[in-house]
Design a protein around this motif. Structure first.
Motif, PDB file in Angstrom:
ATOM      1  N   LEU A   1       0.807  -1.221   0.000  1.00  0.00           N
ATOM      2  CA  LEU A   1       0.000   0.000   0.000  1.00  0.00           C
ATOM      3  C   LEU A   1       0.847   1.283   0.000  1.00  0.00           C
ATOM      4  CD1 LEU A   1      -2.978  -0.945   2.359  1.00  0.00           C
ATOM      5  CD2 LEU A   1      -2.928  -0.824  -0.144  1.00  0.00           C
ATOM      6  N   PRO A   2       1.995   1.342   0.718  1.00  0.00           N
ATOM      7  CA  PRO A   2       2.821   2.559   0.613  1.00  0.00           C
ATOM      8  C   PRO A   2       3.277   2.845  -0.819  1.00  0.00           C
ATOM      9  CG  PRO A   2       3.476   1.286   2.524  1.00  0.00           C
ATOM     10  CD  PRO A   2       2.519   0.422   1.751  1.00  0.00           C
ATOM     11  N   LEU A   3       3.661   1.781  -1.564  1.00  0.00           N
ATOM     12  CA  LEU A   3       4.059   1.972  -2.959  1.00  0.00           C
ATOM     13  C   LEU A   3       2.867   2.450  -3.782  1.00  0.00           C
ATOM     14  CD1 LEU A   3       6.110   1.771  -5.233  1.00  0.00           C
ATOM     15  CD2 LEU A   3       5.542  -0.665  -5.456  1.00  0.00           C
ATOM     16  N   ALA A   4       1.687   1.898  -3.518  1.00  0.00           N
ATOM     17  CA  ALA A   4       0.489   2.332  -4.233  1.00  0.00           C
ATOM     18  C   ALA A   4       0.176   3.792  -3.943  1.00  0.00           C
ATOM     19  CB  ALA A   4      -0.692   1.445  -3.857  1.00  0.00           C
ATOM     20  N   GLU A   5       0.382   4.216  -2.692  1.00  0.00           N
ATOM     21  CA  GLU A   5       0.150   5.624  -2.352  1.00  0.00           C
ATOM     22  C   GLU A   5       1.132   6.537  -3.084  1.00  0.00           C
ATOM     23  OE1 GLU A   5      -2.178   6.976  -0.779  1.00  0.00           O
ATOM     24  OE2 GLU A   5      -3.165   5.342   0.322  1.00  0.00           O
ATOM     25  N   ARG A   6       2.376   6.087  -3.235  1.00  0.00           N
ATOM     26  CA  ARG A   6       3.349   6.890  -3.994  1.00  0.00           C
ATOM     27  C   ARG A   6       2.941   6.984  -5.456  1.00  0.00           C
ATOM     28  NH1 ARG A   6       7.151   4.037  -0.834  1.00  0.00           N
ATOM     29  NH2 ARG A   6       7.796   2.719  -2.598  1.00  0.00           N
ATOM     30  N   ARG A   7       2.432   5.874  -6.000  1.00  0.00           N
ATOM     31  CA  ARG A   7       1.970   5.908  -7.391  1.00  0.00           C
ATOM     32  C   ARG A   7       0.788   6.871  -7.524  1.00  0.00           C
ATOM     33  NH1 ARG A   7       6.196   4.086  -7.968  1.00  0.00           N
ATOM     34  NH2 ARG A   7       6.819   2.112  -8.954  1.00  0.00           N
ATOM     35  N   ARG A   8      -0.050   6.912  -6.498  1.00  0.00           N
ATOM     36  CA  ARG A   8      -1.170   7.846  -6.507  1.00  0.00           C
ATOM     37  C   ARG A   8      -0.663   9.289  -6.528  1.00  0.00           C
ATOM     38  NH1 ARG A   8      -3.772  11.562  -6.587  1.00  0.00           N
ATOM     39  NH2 ARG A   8      -5.889  11.974  -5.821  1.00  0.00           N
ATOM     40  N   GLN A   9       0.366   9.580  -5.763  1.00  0.00           N
ATOM     41  CA  GLN A   9       0.935  10.927  -5.757  1.00  0.00           C
ATOM     42  C   GLN A   9       1.599  11.258  -7.096  1.00  0.00           C
ATOM     43  OE1 GLN A   9       3.577  10.987  -2.392  1.00  0.00           O
ATOM     44  NE2 GLN A   9       1.929  10.631  -0.901  1.00  0.00           N
ATOM     45  N   ASP A  10       2.288  10.266  -7.683  1.00  0.00           N
ATOM     46  CA  ASP A  10       2.943  10.487  -8.977  1.00  0.00           C
ATOM     47  C   ASP A  10       1.937  10.744 -10.095  1.00  0.00           C
ATOM     48  OD1 ASP A  10       5.332  10.051  -7.703  1.00  0.00           O
ATOM     49  OD2 ASP A  10       5.491   7.946  -8.319  1.00  0.00           O
ATOM     50  N   ALA A  11       0.700  10.275  -9.901  1.00  0.00           N
ATOM     51  CA  ALA A  11      -0.329  10.417 -10.947  1.00  0.00           C
ATOM     52  C   ALA A  11      -1.089  11.722 -10.849  1.00  0.00           C
ATOM     53  CB  ALA A  11      -1.299   9.232 -10.857  1.00  0.00           C
ATOM     54  N   ALA A  12      -0.574  12.662 -10.075  1.00  0.00           N
ATOM     55  CA  ALA A  12      -1.313  13.908  -9.861  1.00  0.00           C
ATOM     56  C   ALA A  12      -1.576  14.663 -11.163  1.00  0.00           C
ATOM     57  CB  ALA A  12      -0.539  14.797  -8.885  1.00  0.00           C
ATOM     58  N   GLY A  13      -0.706  14.509 -12.162  1.00  0.00           N
ATOM     59  CA  GLY A  13      -0.910  15.221 -13.423  1.00  0.00           C
ATOM     60  C   GLY A  13      -1.934  14.588 -14.333  1.00  0.00           C
ATOM     61  N   SER A  14      -2.431  13.406 -13.971  1.00  0.00           N
ATOM     62  CA  SER A  14      -3.422  12.694 -14.786  1.00  0.00           C
ATOM     63  C   SER A  14      -4.646  12.399 -13.941  1.00  0.00           C
ATOM     64  CB  SER A  14      -2.837  11.391 -15.337  1.00  0.00           C
ATOM     65  OG  SER A  14      -3.854  10.568 -15.884  1.00  0.00           O
ATOM     66  N   PRO A  15      -5.734  13.123 -14.141  1.00  0.00           N
ATOM     67  CA  PRO A  15      -6.945  12.855 -13.353  1.00  0.00           C
ATOM     68  C   PRO A  15      -7.421  11.407 -13.467  1.00  0.00           C
ATOM     69  CG  PRO A  15      -7.161  14.940 -14.515  1.00  0.00           C
ATOM     70  CD  PRO A  15      -5.914  14.295 -15.028  1.00  0.00           C
ATOM     71  N   ALA A  16      -7.350  10.838 -14.664  1.00  0.00           N
ATOM     72  CA  ALA A  16      -7.817   9.463 -14.848  1.00  0.00           C
ATOM     73  C   ALA A  16      -6.936   8.476 -14.101  1.00  0.00           C
ATOM     74  CB  ALA A  16      -7.859   9.118 -16.332  1.00  0.00           C
TER      75      ALA A  16
END
Length: 394
Positions: free
Chosen positions: A55-70
């Motif tokens: 889940l921590p890695l998934a949360e980082r991926r969520r932060q990295d995806a900030a430029g893509s709403p989808a």
């Protein structure tokens, strides 16, 4: 060990661990898990063991995806779906759903391991290709084809198209047919006019001489890399304007009194500093141009221009060999002049401002270059060439 190698090693280890947890999740949620309440509880605990560490890695991926709403919405959905339910909701049915959600989460994490391309970058690439004309107005964008063109996962293309649809760059209905479309009218309706324009140039340049019949439909379709049906429409346009007519056998004839003769065609100067191409390099360049057009591939503008330049160099080489070397006894000087003129005129016509016509004429040039290469390769030293080295006269 270099930093790059360390990163690659860490990525490989992470990928292996993800794979192991994915396999373990496949063993959860089966019939045995429905045997008792305790078995269901153990099943949910097993999902926790194989997902919580990620889940921590998934949360980082969520932060990295900030430029893509989808993409951000995707990670929100994946993380929420894999979360442990309330004690009152720990049923066997929720376990089965949760196992599937957990596997989706781990699969998404595996797809984002290095080397990977962020969704926002995929969207930028697609937008660049639309702007350059590689994906012309009205063109349908099959996500699988786009993913293959860019070398990225299919899911990344889906998310990028969703983002681009939100800002009006593409029309995208993921829930209907999983295809996108570039807004605007497709130029495909102009194809017969483009074909007619090239035929006019070939006739005016002496490829098809006044009073002569055009090649048969299949042969002409091969030379112009065009479906026969579109040739029929183009021929009708030229008939209406009086450049072509039909004889008693319904063959298309170039009207002698309707041809405006042009000056002697000249090959455009190549931009490769005169560097010659090997036999296999010529065939490779021609094969790319023909394959891109026949499959409606979408090469980058730079890649297409490179192949066009290679075909221009090949045309110079082969025209020179044809004019100075030996040819098969069966070829006449008139047939040779026609083939050279076709190569020269097509090489001049390939420099189109729009991407799609340029891609098509490049395929036509490739067909002409291959025909000329076949001719000179079959040369017979017993027959001298009677043509001089002067530019082709029409």
């Amino acid at each position: 060990m270099s930093t790059q190698k360390q990163a690659a090693g860490a990525s490989a280890a992470t990928r292996s661990a993800l794979r192991a947890d994915q396999l373990s999740l496949r063993r959860l949620g089966g019939a045995k898990a429905a045997a008792s309440s305790a078995a269901v509880f153990d099943g949910h605990a097993g999902v926790d063991r194989h997902t919580v560490p990620w889940l921590p890695l998934a949360e980082r991926r969520r932060q990295d995806a900030a430029g893509s709403p989808a993409d951000a919405a995707r990670w929100d959905r994946l993380i929420a779906a894999a979360a442990r339910p309330a004690p009152t909701d720990m049923s066997y049915e929720s376990l089965v759903v949760r196992v599937g959600s957990a596997r989706d989460l781990l699969r998404a994490l595996a797809e984002t391991l290095a080397p990977t391309v962020p969704v926002v970058e995929v969207a930028r690439w697609i937008k660049q290709r639309i702007t350059s004309g590689a994906y012309p107005p009205g063109a349908a964008l099959a996500p699988g084809r786009v993913a293959a063109d860019l070398g990225v996962p299919l899911q990344s293309v889906h998310l990028a198209l969703s983002d681009l649809a939100d800002i009006g760059v593409v029309e995208w209905q993921a829930n209907s047919n999983c295809r996108a479309r570039v807004p605007g009218a497709h130029r495909r309706g102009d194809r017969p006019r483009q074909i007619a324009q090239l035929l006019r140039a070939l006739i005016a340049g002496g490829v098809f001489r006044p009073g002569s019949a055009l090649p048969g439909r299949q042969e002409l379709a091969r030379k112009l890399v065009t479906p026969p049906q579109q040739l029929i429409i183009a021929a009708r346009l030229l008939e209406k304007e009086g450049l072509l007519e039909r004889d008693d056998f319904q063959r298309l004839i170039v009207r002698p009194d309707a041809v405006e003769r042009t000056s002697s065609p000249q090959l455009p100067e190549p931009t490769r500093n005169g560097k010659s191409l090997r036999h296999d390099e010529i065939r490779e360049a021609a094969g790319k141009a023909r394959r891109w057009w026949s499959t409606r591939g979408s090469p980058s503008p730079a890649a297409l221009d490179q192949v066009i330049d290679q075909l221009g160099v090949a045309a110079h080489q082969l025209v020179d060999r044809a004019r100075h070397g030996a040819l098969p006894p069966s070829i006449t000087d008139e047939e040779l002049e026609s083939l050279i003129a076709r190569t020269v005129i097509t090489a001049a016509a390939v420099h189109q401002p729009c991407f799609e016509p340029r891609q098509w004429v490049a395929a036509c040039l490739a067909a002409s270059v291959l025909d000329l290469q076949t001719l000179v390769d079959q040369g017979d030293t017993s027959r001298p060439v009677s043509l001089s080295a002067a530019p082709l006269s029409t």
